[in-house]
Design a protein around this motif. Sequence first.
Motif, PDB file in Angstrom:
ATOM      1  N   SER A 113       0.830  -1.208   0.000  1.00 23.34           N
ATOM      2  CA  SER A 113       0.000   0.000   0.000  1.00 23.34           C
ATOM      3  C   SER A 113       0.863   1.256   0.000  1.00 23.34           C
ATOM      4  O   SER A 113       1.159   1.821   1.056  1.00 23.34           O
ATOM      5  CB  SER A 113      -0.937  -0.001   1.220  1.00 23.34           C
ATOM      6  N   PRO A 114       1.262   1.721  -1.196  1.00 27.68           N
ATOM      7  CA  PRO A 114       2.014   2.975  -1.306  1.00 27.68           C
ATOM      8  C   PRO A 114       1.087   4.101  -1.764  1.00 27.68           C
ATOM      9  O   PRO A 114      -0.066   3.863  -2.128  1.00 27.68           O
ATOM     10  CB  PRO A 114       3.016   2.658  -2.411  1.00 27.68           C
ATOM     11  N   GLN A 115       1.592   5.328  -1.756  1.00 30.25           N
ATOM     12  CA  GLN A 115       0.873   6.397  -2.435  1.00 30.25           C
ATOM     13  C   GLN A 115       1.046   6.174  -3.930  1.00 30.25           C
ATOM     14  O   GLN A 115       2.144   5.965  -4.430  1.00 30.25           O
ATOM     15  CB  GLN A 115       1.436   7.767  -2.039  1.00 30.25           C
ATOM     16  N   PHE A 116      -0.073   6.199  -4.658  1.00 31.65           N
ATOM     17  CA  PHE A 116      -0.011   6.067  -6.110  1.00 31.65           C
ATOM     18  C   PHE A 116      -1.203   6.783  -6.723  1.00 31.65           C
ATOM     19  O   PHE A 116      -2.344   6.572  -6.322  1.00 31.65           O
ATOM     20  CB  PHE A 116      -0.012   4.606  -6.551  1.00 31.65           C
ATOM     21  N   SER A 117      -0.920   7.649  -7.678  1.00 32.18           N
ATOM     22  CA  SER A 117      -1.984   8.350  -8.391  1.00 32.18           C
ATOM     23  C   SER A 117      -1.403   8.934  -9.671  1.00 32.18           C
ATOM     24  O   SER A 117      -0.196   8.843  -9.921  1.00 32.18           O
ATOM     25  CB  SER A 117      -2.589   9.468  -7.528  1.00 32.18           C
ATOM     26  N   LEU A 118      -2.277   9.537 -10.482  1.00 35.48           N
ATOM     27  CA  LEU A 118      -1.808  10.226 -11.679  1.00 35.48           C
ATOM     28  C   LEU A 118      -0.894  11.381 -11.298  1.00 35.48           C
ATOM     29  O   LEU A 118       0.049  11.701 -12.021  1.00 35.48           O
ATOM     30  CB  LEU A 118      -3.006  10.727 -12.495  1.00 35.48           C
ATOM     31  N   ALA A 119      -1.163  12.017 -10.169  1.00 28.10           N
ATOM     32  CA  ALA A 119      -0.292  13.079  -9.662  1.00 28.10           C
ATOM     33  C   ALA A 119       0.857  12.429  -8.893  1.00 28.10           C
ATOM     34  O   ALA A 119       0.662  11.913  -7.794  1.00 28.10           O
ATOM     35  CB  ALA A 119      -1.071  14.024  -8.754  1.00 28.10           C
ATOM     36  N   GLU A 120       2.038  12.440  -9.485  1.00 34.01           N
ATOM     37  CA  GLU A 120       3.195  11.803  -8.858  1.00 34.01           C
ATOM     38  C   GLU A 120       3.921  12.808  -7.960  1.00 34.01           C
ATOM     39  O   GLU A 120       4.411  13.841  -8.437  1.00 34.01           O
ATOM     40  CB  GLU A 120       4.159  11.280  -9.924  1.00 34.01           C
ATOM     41  N   ILE A 142       1.654  18.844   1.370  1.00 39.60           N
ATOM     42  CA  ILE A 142       0.889  18.486   0.167  1.00 39.60           C
ATOM     43  C   ILE A 142       1.336  19.318  -1.033  1.00 39.60           C
ATOM     44  O   ILE A 142       1.612  18.776  -2.111  1.00 39.60           O
ATOM     45  CB  ILE A 142      -0.619  18.685   0.434  1.00 39.60           C
ATOM     46  N   VAL A 143       1.394  20.629  -0.860  1.00 38.76           N
ATOM     47  CA  VAL A 143       1.763  21.516  -1.963  1.00 38.76           C
ATOM     48  C   VAL A 143       3.188  21.235  -2.428  1.00 38.76           C
ATOM     49  O   VAL A 143       3.465  21.177  -3.628  1.00 38.76           O
ATOM     50  CB  VAL A 143       1.609  22.993  -1.545  1.00 38.76           C
ATOM     51  N   GLY A 144       4.093  21.022  -1.492  1.00 39.98           N
ATOM     52  CA  GLY A 144       5.472  20.749  -1.864  1.00 39.98           C
ATOM     53  C   GLY A 144       5.643  19.457  -2.634  1.00 39.98           C
ATOM     54  O   GLY A 144       6.561  19.333  -3.450  1.00 39.98           O
ATOM     55  N   ALA A 145       4.761  18.498  -2.403  1.00 41.39           N
ATOM     56  CA  ALA A 145       4.869  17.197  -3.075  1.00 41.39           C
ATOM     57  C   ALA A 145       4.155  17.169  -4.420  1.00 41.39           C
ATOM     58  O   ALA A 145       4.666  16.591  -5.389  1.00 41.39           O
ATOM     59  CB  ALA A 145       4.319  16.096  -2.171  1.00 41.39           C
ATOM     60  N   TYR A 146       2.976  17.787  -4.502  1.00 42.75           N
ATOM     61  CA  TYR A 146       2.139  17.632  -5.693  1.00 42.75           C
ATOM     62  C   TYR A 146       2.164  18.823  -6.653  1.00 42.75           C
ATOM     63  O   TYR A 146       2.013  18.635  -7.871  1.00 42.75           O
ATOM     64  CB  TYR A 146       0.681  17.381  -5.280  1.00 42.75           C
TER      65      TYR A 146
END
Length: 454
Positions: free
Chosen positions: A300-307, A368-372
Motif C-alpha cells: 500500500s504505497p501512495q499512487f496516483s496520476l499526480a506523482e 501536500i503543496v510541496g509534493a504535488y
Amino acid sequence: LKRRVQRLPVQQLHPSASFRAASQMTAFAAQHSKLTCPKQSLNTQRSRTNRRRKLEHPHSIAISRQALRLGDFTNTGTSAGRTRCYGRRRLSVQMVADPLLNKSSAVKQVVGTCVPLNPNRLDEIQRGHIPALKKDVSRIVYGTLFLNQVSDPFSLLDQIWESGCNAFDCARIYGDGECEYILGDWLKSRRINREEVIVVTKGGSAPQSRQWAPDISEETIRSELDTSLKALQLDFVDSLILHRDDERLEVAYVVEYMSKIMKEGLARTWGVSNWSSARTNEALAYARTKASLVAPSIDSPQFSLAEPVRPVWPGTTFAKADQIAQRAEHNLAVFSWECLGKGFLAGKWDRSMVSKDLGSLGFRERQIVGAYCVPQNFDRRDRLMALADHYGCSPASLALAYILGQPGEHCFALVGTTKAEHFKESIPKIQLSAPEIKWLSTGEVELPPSSALI
C-alpha cells in the motif's frame, strides 16, 4: 392490430433522463406507427399532465409487445461540436419488425441502442482479488480515516455498501481508534454476512502528534490487532497491514511473526504499507524459503496520476506506474492511497502554487503543496480535465479509472470521504485504454481516433 396492443410494463426512467426526452420518444413512436385508435396510439391526445402521470406509473403505458425500453436512456448534449453522453446509452431510432404482424411492413419504434463514446463503459464497481483471499473485492475501497467526523456515519456506510463497495480500510490510529468502533457497530447492526465483507486494518504507526513514528515489533502489532478486533467486533480481519516500516528490524523477524498471526487465524492475509521496494522484495523472497511462512499479499504505497516529487508524509513511500507493474509480477495487490492527491486532481490549487513560498503555509498544506504542486502534475491534471470533459464524467472518477486501468487487475483505490455523493461521483464510469492511460501520464502518445479530443 388493436387486439395485439397490450399494456406492458416499461422500465422506470433513469434519474438523469428528462420528461421532455421521454415524451418526445413516445410522440415519435405514435407518429410513425400504424395504430389508429387514439387511446392506443400511446395516448398522444392526452394532456401533458396525464402523460407525466403515465411515465411515473410505467404499467399504464400502452405499447406493442416490443416495448419501449426507456430505462437506460439519458440526456445528451453537445459541446464544441461533439456529442457528450452522461450515461450508458443515447437515443437511437431503427426499424423493428413486429413478429406478431404477418406482413412485410414494419412498425417504427424507438429502441435503446447502445452507442457508448467509450466501448468499455462501466455500470458498477469493478471487482478484483487479493492473493490468498478467496473473496471478490471491490476495487474501490472505502477508507475510514474521517469516519468519526461524519454526523450520521451509519447512513454514509449504508450508501457506500449499496453502491457496491464491500471493502473497508481501517487503522488503529484513525480517529484515535473511534473509526474502528463505528465500523464494528455498523457491521453488527446491519448483520452483514462476514464472508461478503472485506475488512482491512493497519497497525504499527504512531499518530500525527508523534510524526507517525513506526513501531512494528511483534508485541505492539499483536496488542494493536487485539484492540482492533474488539473494536470491530470480529474474530479476524481479512488483511492486517503494517502501517509503516522500521528498517532497524530484520525482514526475517517480521515475516516470521506475521506468519504466526496468520496461522492463528487472527488475519487471513497480511501486507505492508510505505515499505521500500527492496524491503518488500526481501520479504517476498524470505517467505519462499520455508513452507511454514506466509508471504505478504498487499502493498500500500501512495499512487496516483499526480506523482509526488518527494514523500508526502514522514515515513511514507510513493510508487510510479512502472513500479506498480512490478507489483503485479510479484502477485501483490496494490492498495493505492491519496489517489486524488488530497484534492489536487479534482482542481484544488492552481499553478501559482508552483512558486509559492512553502514557509508561509501550515504543516499539512506545506507537505501536500510541496509534493504535488509541480509543473508536470499540473500538465497531467490539464489532460485529465480535458479527457473527463470529453467523456462527460468527473475528474475524480477518471483519476480512479487511471489507477484501476493499470496492467492486470491487482490495483485498488482507497477513497476516504465524509459524503456519500462524493464517493458515488468518484466511482469510475469508464475503463480507460492503454493509450489513454499512457497519454494521461506522459502526454506523448496520441489518443486513438475514437477518443480524439479535437
